[in-house]
Design a protein around this motif. Structure first.
Motif, PDB file in Angstrom:
ATOM      1  N   TRP A 110       0.760  -1.036  -0.024  1.00 34.36           N
ATOM      2  CA  TRP A 110      -0.022   0.028  -0.041  1.00 34.36           C
ATOM      3  C   TRP A 110       0.836   1.343  -0.011  1.00 34.36           C
ATOM      4  N   ILE A 111       0.876   2.053  -1.030  1.00 34.26           N
ATOM      5  CA  ILE A 111       1.928   3.159  -1.260  1.00 34.26           C
ATOM      6  C   ILE A 111       0.957   4.392  -1.077  1.00 34.26           C
ATOM      7  N   PRO A 112       1.110   5.293  -0.152  1.00 32.70           N
ATOM      8  CA  PRO A 112       0.648   6.730   0.088  1.00 32.70           C
ATOM      9  C   PRO A 112       0.624   7.506  -1.418  1.00 32.70           C
ATOM     10  N   ARG A 113      -0.798   7.864  -1.715  1.00 30.27           N
ATOM     11  CA  ARG A 113      -0.761   8.844  -2.892  1.00 30.27           C
ATOM     12  C   ARG A 113       0.465   9.576  -3.333  1.00 30.27           C
ATOM     13  N   ASP A 114       0.876  10.387  -2.340  1.00 26.96           N
ATOM     14  CA  ASP A 114       1.979  11.292  -2.558  1.00 26.96           C
ATOM     15  C   ASP A 114       3.110  10.721  -2.762  1.00 26.96           C
ATOM     16  N   GLU A 115       3.276   9.436  -2.727  1.00 28.64           N
ATOM     17  CA  GLU A 115       4.607   8.790  -2.834  1.00 28.64           C
ATOM     18  C   GLU A 115       4.471   8.083  -3.881  1.00 28.64           C
ATOM     19  N   VAL A 116       3.405   7.602  -4.849  1.00 27.09           N
ATOM     20  CA  VAL A 116       3.311   6.678  -5.811  1.00 27.09           C
ATOM     21  C   VAL A 116       4.183   7.118  -6.904  1.00 27.09           C
ATOM     22  N   LEU A 117       4.106   8.229  -7.413  1.00 25.73           N
ATOM     23  CA  LEU A 117       4.963   8.577  -8.661  1.00 25.73           C
ATOM     24  C   LEU A 117       6.560   8.539  -8.341  1.00 25.73           C
ATOM     25  N   ASP A 118       6.995   8.382  -7.127  1.00 28.16           N
ATOM     26  CA  ASP A 118       8.508   8.368  -6.831  1.00 28.16           C
ATOM     27  C   ASP A 118       8.775   6.973  -7.092  1.00 28.16           C
ATOM     28  N   ARG A 119       8.189   5.859  -7.613  1.00 27.47           N
ATOM     29  CA  ARG A 119       8.283   4.599  -7.598  1.00 27.47           C
ATOM     30  C   ARG A 119       8.863   4.382  -9.221  1.00 27.47           C
ATOM     31  N   GLU A 120       9.719   3.327  -9.702  1.00 29.24           N
ATOM     32  CA  GLU A 120      10.105   3.151 -10.968  1.00 29.24           C
ATOM     33  C   GLU A 120       8.822   2.610 -11.818  1.00 29.24           C
ATOM     34  N   ILE A 121       8.203   3.158 -12.487  1.00 32.70           N
ATOM     35  CA  ILE A 121       6.949   2.789 -13.007  1.00 32.70           C
ATOM     36  C   ILE A 121       6.970   2.516 -14.359  1.00 32.70           C
ATOM     37  N   PRO A 122       6.300   1.818 -15.136  1.00 28.66           N
ATOM     38  CA  PRO A 122       6.351   1.739 -16.943  1.00 28.66           C
ATOM     39  C   PRO A 122       5.922   2.927 -17.328  1.00 28.66           C
ATOM     40  N   PHE A 123       6.468   3.457 -18.360  1.00 23.12           N
ATOM     41  CA  PHE A 123       6.054   4.918 -19.049  1.00 23.12           C
ATOM     42  C   PHE A 123       4.733   4.923 -19.009  1.00 23.12           C
ATOM     43  N   ILE A 124       3.895   3.958 -19.740  1.00 17.28           N
ATOM     44  CA  ILE A 124       2.474   4.089 -19.944  1.00 17.28           C
ATOM     45  C   ILE A 124       1.570   4.238 -18.664  1.00 17.28           C
ATOM     46  N   TYR A 125       2.117   3.342 -17.720  1.00 27.42           N
ATOM     47  CA  TYR A 125       1.166   3.585 -16.422  1.00 27.42           C
ATOM     48  C   TYR A 125       1.714   4.837 -15.576  1.00 27.42           C
ATOM     49  N   ARG A 126       2.635   5.365 -15.759  1.00 31.54           N
ATOM     50  CA  ARG A 126       2.957   6.635 -15.012  1.00 31.54           C
ATOM     51  C   ARG A 126       1.976   7.565 -15.568  1.00 31.54           C
ATOM     52  N   LYS A 127       2.119   7.643 -17.102  1.00 32.55           N
ATOM     53  CA  LYS A 127       1.353   8.667 -17.658  1.00 32.55           C
ATOM     54  C   LYS A 127      -0.185   8.572 -17.299  1.00 32.55           C
ATOM     55  N   LEU A 128      -0.713   7.421 -17.033  1.00 34.21           N
ATOM     56  CA  LEU A 128      -2.127   7.073 -16.638  1.00 34.21           C
ATOM     57  C   LEU A 128      -2.348   7.658 -15.253  1.00 34.21           C
ATOM     58  N   LEU A 129      -1.053   7.317 -14.419  1.00 35.19           N
ATOM     59  CA  LEU A 129      -1.537   7.634 -12.990  1.00 35.19           C
ATOM     60  C   LEU A 129      -1.259   9.428 -12.995  1.00 35.19           C
ATOM     61  N   GLU A 130      -0.323   9.978 -13.899  1.00 41.06           N
ATOM     62  CA  GLU A 130      -0.449  11.506 -13.830  1.00 41.06           C
ATOM     63  C   GLU A 130      -1.671  12.034 -14.056  1.00 41.06           C
ATOM     64  N   HIS A 131      -2.312  11.493 -15.135  1.00 46.90           N
ATOM     65  CA  HIS A 131      -3.749  11.898 -15.613  1.00 46.90           C
ATOM     66  C   HIS A 131      -4.509  11.780 -14.544  1.00 46.90           C
ATOM     67  N   TYR A 132      -4.551  10.421 -13.890  1.00 42.06           N
ATOM     68  CA  TYR A 132      -5.787  10.175 -12.896  1.00 42.06           C
ATOM     69  C   TYR A 132      -5.688  11.187 -11.890  1.00 42.06           C
ATOM     70  N   GLN A 134      -4.452  14.136 -11.853  1.00 38.47           N
ATOM     71  CA  GLN A 134      -4.908  15.470 -12.287  1.00 38.47           C
ATOM     72  C   GLN A 134      -6.356  15.727 -11.966  1.00 38.47           C
ATOM     73  N   GLN A 135      -7.198  14.494 -11.956  1.00 37.59           N
ATOM     74  CA  GLN A 135      -8.524  14.619 -12.145  1.00 37.59           C
ATOM     75  C   GLN A 135      -9.264  13.212 -11.867  1.00 37.59           C
ATOM     76  N   PRO A 136      -9.064  13.024 -10.388  1.00 39.36           N
ATOM     77  CA  PRO A 136      -9.557  11.684  -9.795  1.00 39.36           C
ATOM     78  C   PRO A 136     -10.999  11.622  -9.940  1.00 39.36           C
ATOM     79  N   ALA A 137     -11.631  12.522  -9.770  1.00 40.33           N
ATOM     80  CA  ALA A 137     -13.103  12.597  -9.939  1.00 40.33           C
ATOM     81  C   ALA A 137     -14.184  12.689 -11.036  1.00 40.33           C
ATOM     82  N   SER A 138     -13.074  12.506 -12.341  1.00 36.56           N
ATOM     83  CA  SER A 138     -13.652  12.817 -13.665  1.00 36.56           C
ATOM     84  C   SER A 138     -14.806  11.647 -13.743  1.00 36.56           C
ATOM     85  N   PRO A 139     -15.893  12.208 -14.296  1.00 41.04           N
ATOM     86  CA  PRO A 139     -17.209  11.090 -14.524  1.00 41.04           C
ATOM     87  C   PRO A 139     -16.679  10.376 -15.856  1.00 41.04           C
ATOM     88  N   HIS A 140     -15.878  10.700 -16.652  1.00 36.59           N
ATOM     89  CA  HIS A 140     -15.524  10.098 -17.916  1.00 36.59           C
ATOM     90  C   HIS A 140     -14.693   9.011 -17.886  1.00 36.59           C
TER      91      HIS A 140
END
Length: 167
Positions: A110-132, A134-140
């Motif tokens: 279990w990783i605290p939200r503010d530490e998630v992007l500090d991990r070594e993450i595959p490029f496409i998953y990193r981009k997804l997390l960054e997008h998410y 930025q707008q976690p409550a998006s209904p789309h």
């Protein structure tokens, strides 16, 4: 010959923490990197990625469907990887408990939200997390296609999934 690979993935949250897997070095996809829970759709799941993600969650964490809340499709990622088109359905859910089993695919944390992007993450998953994040409550539901910027840098381009019948 171009092949297709379909996957279902879950971003599971509990008390603001994200469940992430440090993938085993023996895994074919993203060995040693941090990723989400998920895997390939079985033949009988091709038209039901939600069934696939629930199966993967149970196999990799021990969490049962009734221990999840707010399960919802949030992203569809599409990319060409060598001679393979990969389509990945990404769901989010909130877990009702933090106790999980460990699998041979990697070690879950279990990783605290503010530490998630500090991990070594595959490029496409990193981009997804960054997008998410930025707008976690998006209904789309968002469709991401991997490609390149004019500069040659890899990128993921996001588009809302819209039903043309509703326009």
């Amino acid at each position: 010959m171009i092949r297709a690979r379909m996957m279902a993935t879950a971003m599971l949250f509990n008390q603001g923490d994200l469940l992430m897997m440090k993938r085993s070095m023996t895994r074919t996809l993203s060995p040693g990197l941090w990723a989400a829970v998920g895997g390939h759709l079985e033949t009988h799941e091709i038209n039901d990625p939600e069934a696939a993600v629930l199966r993967e969650i149970q196999e990799e964490t021990g969490l049962l469907p009734e221990e999840l809340g707010e399960l919802r499709l949030r992203y569809i990622l599409i990319r060409l990887n060598q001679q393979e088109v990969r389509q990945q359905f990404i769901y989010t859910a909130v877990t009702r408990k933090r106790d999980i089993i460990q699998s041979d695919e990697g070690v879950l944390h279990w990783i605290p939200r503010d530490e998630v992007l500090d991990r070594e993450i595959p490029f496409i998953y990193r981009k997804l997390l960054e997008h998410y994040f930025q707008q976690p409550a998006s209904p789309h539901v968002w469709v991401g296609t991997a490609g390149y910027e004019a500069s040659g840098e890899p990128a993921v381009h996001w588009t809302e999934l819209i039903d043309p019948e509703q326009m």
